[in-house]
Design a protein around this motif. Structure first.
Motif, mmCIF file in Angstrom:
data_model
loop_
_atom_site.group_PDB
_atom_site.id
_atom_site.type_symbol
_atom_site.label_atom_id
_atom_site.label_comp_id
_atom_site.label_asym_id
_atom_site.label_seq_id
_atom_site.Cartn_x
_atom_site.Cartn_y
_atom_site.Cartn_z
ATOM 1 N N ASP A 205 0.855 -1.189 0.000
ATOM 2 C CA ASP A 205 0.000 0.000 0.000
ATOM 3 C C ASP A 205 0.893 1.241 0.000
ATOM 4 O O ASP A 205 1.631 1.474 0.967
ATOM 5 C CB ASP A 205 -0.900 -0.004 1.228
ATOM 6 C CG ASP A 205 -1.899 1.153 1.226
ATOM 7 O OD1 ASP A 205 -1.736 2.076 0.401
ATOM 8 O OD2 ASP A 205 -2.826 1.128 2.047
ATOM 9 N N PRO A 206 0.855 2.049 -1.063
ATOM 10 C CA PRO A 206 1.710 3.246 -1.137
ATOM 11 C C PRO A 206 1.527 4.193 0.048
ATOM 12 O O PRO A 206 2.459 4.927 0.413
ATOM 13 C CB PRO A 206 1.259 3.919 -2.438
ATOM 14 C CG PRO A 206 0.679 2.808 -3.247
ATOM 15 C CD PRO A 206 0.022 1.893 -2.263
ATOM 16 N N GLN A 207 0.334 4.165 0.657
ATOM 17 C CA GLN A 207 0.071 5.075 1.780
ATOM 18 C C GLN A 207 0.867 4.694 3.033
ATOM 19 O O GLN A 207 0.960 5.485 3.973
ATOM 20 C CB GLN A 207 -1.425 5.098 2.092
ATOM 21 C CG GLN A 207 -2.261 5.706 0.976
ATOM 22 C CD GLN A 207 -3.717 5.863 1.362
ATOM 23 O OE1 GLN A 207 -4.236 5.121 2.181
ATOM 24 N NE2 GLN A 207 -4.388 6.829 0.766
ATOM 25 N N ASN A 208 1.421 3.486 3.054
ATOM 26 C CA ASN A 208 2.211 3.047 4.211
ATOM 27 C C ASN A 208 3.668 3.490 4.127
ATOM 28 O O ASN A 208 4.469 3.156 5.026
ATOM 29 C CB ASN A 208 2.153 1.525 4.340
ATOM 30 C CG ASN A 208 0.761 1.029 4.713
ATOM 31 O OD1 ASN A 208 -0.029 1.767 5.281
ATOM 32 N ND2 ASN A 208 0.468 -0.220 4.378
ATOM 33 N N TYR A 209 4.019 4.214 3.063
ATOM 34 C CA TYR A 209 5.408 4.642 2.866
ATOM 35 C C TYR A 209 5.451 6.162 2.766
ATOM 36 O O TYR A 209 4.569 6.787 2.171
ATOM 37 C CB TYR A 209 5.998 4.000 1.607
ATOM 38 C CG TYR A 209 6.016 2.488 1.685
ATOM 39 C CD1 TYR A 209 7.137 1.819 2.174
ATOM 40 C CD2 TYR A 209 4.913 1.735 1.305
ATOM 41 C CE1 TYR A 209 7.147 0.433 2.280
ATOM 42 C CE2 TYR A 209 4.910 0.347 1.403
ATOM 43 C CZ TYR A 209 6.029 -0.301 1.886
ATOM 44 O OH TYR A 209 6.025 -1.669 2.002
ATOM 45 N N VAL A 212 7.962 7.712 -2.458
ATOM 46 C CA VAL A 212 8.132 6.712 -3.503
ATOM 47 C C VAL A 212 9.466 5.997 -3.338
ATOM 48 O O VAL A 212 9.569 4.782 -3.537
ATOM 49 C CB VAL A 212 8.037 7.368 -4.896
ATOM 50 C CG1 VAL A 212 8.492 6.400 -5.983
ATOM 51 C CG2 VAL A 212 6.610 7.824 -5.171
ATOM 52 N N ASN A 213 10.493 6.739 -2.930
ATOM 53 C CA ASN A 213 11.817 6.133 -2.726
ATOM 54 C C ASN A 213 11.775 5.034 -1.668
ATOM 55 O O ASN A 213 12.403 3.985 -1.813
ATOM 56 C CB ASN A 213 12.831 7.206 -2.327
ATOM 57 C CG ASN A 213 13.227 8.090 -3.489
ATOM 58 O OD1 ASN A 213 13.094 7.705 -4.637
ATOM 59 N ND2 ASN A 213 13.699 9.290 -3.190
ATOM 60 N N ASP A 214 11.021 5.263 -0.597
ATOM 61 C CA ASP A 214 10.902 4.263 0.459
ATOM 62 C C ASP A 214 10.203 3.010 -0.052
ATOM 63 O O ASP A 214 10.599 1.879 0.264
ATOM 64 C CB ASP A 214 10.130 4.828 1.652
ATOM 65 C CG ASP A 214 10.926 5.879 2.415
ATOM 66 O OD1 ASP A 214 12.163 5.897 2.261
ATOM 67 O OD2 ASP A 214 10.307 6.681 3.133
ATOM 68 N N LEU A 215 9.148 3.207 -0.853
ATOM 69 C CA LEU A 215 8.428 2.069 -1.421
ATOM 70 C C LEU A 215 9.324 1.278 -2.374
ATOM 71 O O LEU A 215 9.374 0.040 -2.330
ATOM 72 C CB LEU A 215 7.175 2.553 -2.148
ATOM 73 C CG LEU A 215 6.379 1.516 -2.945
ATOM 74 C CD1 LEU A 215 5.984 0.328 -2.076
ATOM 75 C CD2 LEU A 215 5.150 2.155 -3.576
ATOM 76 N N VAL A 216 10.049 1.986 -3.204
ATOM 77 C CA VAL A 216 10.955 1.333 -4.162
ATOM 78 C C VAL A 216 12.037 0.553 -3.426
ATOM 79 O O VAL A 216 12.387 -0.572 -3.818
ATOM 80 C CB VAL A 216 11.571 2.377 -5.115
ATOM 81 C CG1 VAL A 216 12.733 1.779 -5.910
ATOM 82 C CG2 VAL A 216 10.505 2.911 -6.072
ATOM 83 N N LYS A 242 12.163 4.717 -10.958
ATOM 84 C CA LYS A 242 13.106 4.592 -9.853
ATOM 85 C C LYS A 242 13.531 3.142 -9.621
ATOM 86 O O LYS A 242 14.699 2.873 -9.303
ATOM 87 C CB LYS A 242 12.505 5.204 -8.587
ATOM 88 C CG LYS A 242 12.394 6.725 -8.662
ATOM 89 C CD LYS A 242 11.814 7.313 -7.395
ATOM 90 C CE LYS A 242 11.744 8.839 -7.485
ATOM 91 N NZ LYS A 242 13.073 9.453 -7.585
ATOM 92 N N LEU A 243 12.600 2.189 -9.787
ATOM 93 C CA LEU A 243 12.982 0.797 -9.589
ATOM 94 C C LEU A 243 13.845 0.291 -10.745
ATOM 95 O O LEU A 243 14.806 -0.468 -10.530
ATOM 96 C CB LEU A 243 11.734 -0.075 -9.437
ATOM 97 C CG LEU A 243 11.991 -1.525 -8.987
ATOM 98 C CD1 LEU A 243 12.821 -1.574 -7.710
ATOM 99 C CD2 LEU A 243 10.678 -2.267 -8.791
#
Length: 373
Positions: A205-209, A212-216, A242-243
């Motif tokens: 869930d993108p909202q948990n990061y 975007v860098n943290d999610l990647v 980014k990925l």
């Protein structure tokens, strides 16, 4: 598409003509109203704009040929940024209208709360076309005078799993999507579970990061091989870019309908391992070839969801022309008695009866155009 569509409206001239005819045994008929209930703001605006544009093109074309059964069509566009509450209140508002009640409503785009919305239009005797993906629950309720188009979320998930199993079987899968797509997430997870592949799939869930860098970083640390991503266009593009910068082998599957200018602004040079899922092109269907050839001669090319807004209006108009009326009860009765057959083939289905559901295809983006895989 720069083609401007003239939206017909009541004018002083028309009012004067109607007033002048009061003493004459004749009836002054106003324009037939067609309403679209689509996102004109928010994250889904781009798809609402495309559906509205397609509907405008169809209405302009019909009006230029003398109208529908001799009457002009008048388009009303209503904003619904994928809100169940707003979609229902819009239906209730349109249902309360009298002289200017629309003969056709196309929408809403998001199908949450569809059953109550459909009941409202049915009670008001407004013909209703749903131009969006439906899950199994929303696909089955019957409503007199309602047509559902596109296909189903279930079919999209099934076709997506088949594609994965044919090309990437056994690899880890990460699912990333915005909260609005939770229903689709759940269905994808269910499909993997039904095939005994639950251990291979994980949701993010993108909202948990925080960024975007943290999610990647989380995706890279977890060694995710295949990324199913159905987020906002801008964030989807950023995640792919980014990925790919830290993992050239990362492979993505996303929706072709997410690929807006915001998406390409970030992801354009990083799409060599991205697959786009979308419904097969309608213009490739034999029964539609002549129609699209004529439109191209006029300089009209469709992209994205334009074609579905266009065909929604054209299909309804064809039905009304064959019945010689736009009367709700007569049109709905005609469908119930004779089935649903139009020159537009299997694009539409009535009351959940899908004998041959629309299948999904996968595309690569090469040389600035989509190529069927």
């Amino acid at each position: 598409m720069n083609r401007k569509i003239k939206i017909m409206s009541y004018s002083k001239t028309l009012i004067g003509l109607c007033f002048g005819l009061i003493l004459i045994p004749a009836v002054c008929i106003a324009d037939i109203r067609v309403a679209t209930v689509m996102p004109k703001s928010g994250a889904y605006k781009v798809w609402g704009d495309e559906l509205n544009e397609g509907a405008k093109i169809a209405i302009d074309e019909i009006n230029q040929k003398g109208g529908l059964n001799g009457e002009k069509l008048n388009l009303i566009s209503i904003d619904d940024p994928c809100s169940e509450t707003l979609a229902l209140s819009t239906a209730q508002m349109l249902a309360l209208k009298k002289e200017d009640k629309p003969a056709l409503v196309i929408g809403p785009y998001c199908s949450e709360g569809l059953e109550n919305i459909a009941k409202t239009y049915q009670k008001a005797k407004i013909f209703h076309i749903v131009p969006s993906l439906l899950n199994a629950q929303n696909r089955t309720p019957n409503s007199f005078g309602m047509i559902k188009m596109f296909g189903s979320i279930d079919q999209a998930a099934a076709d997506l799993f088949s594609f994965y199993n044919d090309h990437y079987a056994g690899k880890n899968v990460a699912v990333i999507s915005s909260p609005e797509n939770k229903n689709f997430n759940d269905i994808i997870l269910e499909v993997f579970k039904n095939h005994g592949k639950s251990s291979l799939i994980k949701t993010y869930d993108p909202q948990n990061y925080e960024s975007v860098n943290d999610l990647v970083s989380a995706l890279n640390d977890a060694n995710e091989n295949i990324i199913l991503i159905f987020d906002t266009p801008k964030r989807t593009g950023k995640i792919i870019k980014k990925l790919k910068q830290i993992n050239e082998d990362a492979t993505f599957i996303t929706s072709r309908y997410i690929a807006t200018p915001d998406f390409f602004k970030h992801a354009l040079n990083y799409l060599d391992t991205t697959h786009f899922i979308a419904l097969s092109e309608l213009e490739d269907k034999p029964q539609m070839a002549k129609e699209f050839a004529n439109l191209r001669l006029k300089g009209i090319e469709f992209k994205g969801l334009n074609i579905y807004g266009y065909t929604a209006v054209k299909m309804w108009a064809e039905l009304a022309k064959s019945a010689k009326t736009t009367n709700y009860t007569k049109l709905a009765s005609k469908i119930k008695k004779h089935g649903f057959q139009t020159s537009w083939g299997e694009t539409f289905f009535n009351n959940g009866n899908i004998k041959k559901p629309l299948k999904y295809a996968f595309y690569k983006f090469q040389g600035h155009e989509y190529v069927l895989e």
